[in-house]
Write a protein that holds these residues in place. Structure first.
Motif, mmCIF file in Angstrom:
data_model
loop_
_atom_site.group_PDB
_atom_site.id
_atom_site.type_symbol
_atom_site.label_atom_id
_atom_site.label_comp_id
_atom_site.label_asym_id
_atom_site.label_seq_id
_atom_site.Cartn_x
_atom_site.Cartn_y
_atom_site.Cartn_z
ATOM 1 N N THR B 20 -39.265 -1.396 -61.735
ATOM 2 C CA THR B 20 -40.474 -1.984 -62.321
ATOM 3 C C THR B 20 -40.255 -3.467 -62.577
ATOM 4 O O THR B 20 -39.282 -3.856 -63.232
ATOM 5 C CB THR B 20 -40.842 -1.276 -63.632
ATOM 6 N N SER B 22 -41.812 -6.975 -64.186
ATOM 7 C CA SER B 22 -42.696 -7.335 -65.290
ATOM 8 C C SER B 22 -43.449 -8.631 -65.026
ATOM 9 O O SER B 22 -42.947 -9.533 -64.347
ATOM 10 C CB SER B 22 -41.884 -7.492 -66.579
ATOM 11 N N SER B 76 -47.487 -5.082 -64.737
ATOM 12 C CA SER B 76 -46.202 -4.771 -64.121
ATOM 13 C C SER B 76 -46.386 -4.033 -62.798
ATOM 14 O O SER B 76 -47.395 -3.346 -62.584
ATOM 15 C CB SER B 76 -45.328 -3.946 -65.068
ATOM 16 N N LYS B 78 -44.663 -1.286 -60.166
ATOM 17 C CA LYS B 78 -43.683 -0.230 -59.990
ATOM 18 C C LYS B 78 -43.548 0.089 -58.516
ATOM 19 O O LYS B 78 -44.545 0.328 -57.822
ATOM 20 C CB LYS B 78 -44.067 1.029 -60.759
#
Lengths: 113, 118
Positions: B20, B22, B76, B78
């Motif tokens: 992930t 940010s 974010s 993923k």
């Protein structure tokens, strides 16, 4: 990949020389952009164009100039290159109206010695 | 003026893991787009995924999904089942909607260098 081209891909040139970085796209996009990508990789907008005969300065001040005489062509010129101009320059384009995606060229890596 | 912040300069994970990335942003606009762009080594920047601010549902594109938290101004990315080809610089970007006649400029974050190890 998108139909947007930049030449040259790499350029090493001496201080004081005049250079033109070429950018062309065959997608008929109205809006075109120049970004400067510094060694830390962050990109900053230096010029953009809404269409033919329209050019505007971007968010980062630049000594370069641009022109937009034809829809498909958006060259960037430095009248007198300096070492501080050493960077990667990315050209992008997008369709006007409600479209959202900018398509990027492969970039020109400029080194001024 | 809008700002975009990516607080992770570099990340590294093993192939097949989930990672992930940010991104936070600051704006007073209510109508905007958020993007994740990918720049592989020596290759062109390409769009990975986008999110319209007015949509509450998080965008998904195959192995890529976002967690968009409008109130927190967080966005974010993923990546599931990461692959070697995911190795690249990833940029978070903001674009004010600005109407169809607007400049529609992108404001980029600093980038995150992601390496997928075999």
């Amino acid at each position: 990949e998108a139909d947007i081209y930049q030449t040259p891909r790499y350029l090493v040139i001496g201080t004081g020389k005049k250079i033109t970085l070429e950018c062309s796209q065959t997608m008929g996009h109205d809006k075109m952009y120049w970004y400067q990508q510094d060694p830390g990789m962050e990109l900053h907008l230096i010029h953009y164009s809404y269409g033919v005969n329209s050019t505007e300065k971007g968010d980062l001040s630049s000594e370069s100039t641009v022109s937009r005489i034809r829809t498909e062509h958006f060259p960037l010129t430095l009248e007198s290159a300096r070492p501080s101009h050493t960077s990667q320059y990315l050209c992008a384009s997008k369709l006007g109206g409600g479209s959202y995606e900018q398509y990027f060229g492969p970039g020109t890596r400029l080194t001024v010695t | 003026a809008q700002t975009v912040t990516q607080s992770q300069p570099e990340m590294s994970v093993q192939e097949a893991e989930t990672v992930t990335l940010s991104c936070t942003y600051d704006t007073s606009e209510n109508n905007y787009y958020l993007f994740w762009y990918k720049q592989p080594p020596s290759r062109q920047m390409i769009l990975v995924i986008r999110q319209e601010a007015y949509k509450q549902q998080n965008a998904t594109e195959n192995r890529f999904s976002v967690n968009f938290q409008k109130a927190a101004k967080s966005f974010s990315l993923k990546i599931s089942d990461s692959q070697l080809g995911d190795t690249a610089m990833y940029f978070c970007a903001f674009m004010k909607h600005g109407g169809v006649q607007g400049a529609q400029k992108l404001v980029f974050g600093q980038g995150t260098r992601l390496t997928i190890n075999p």
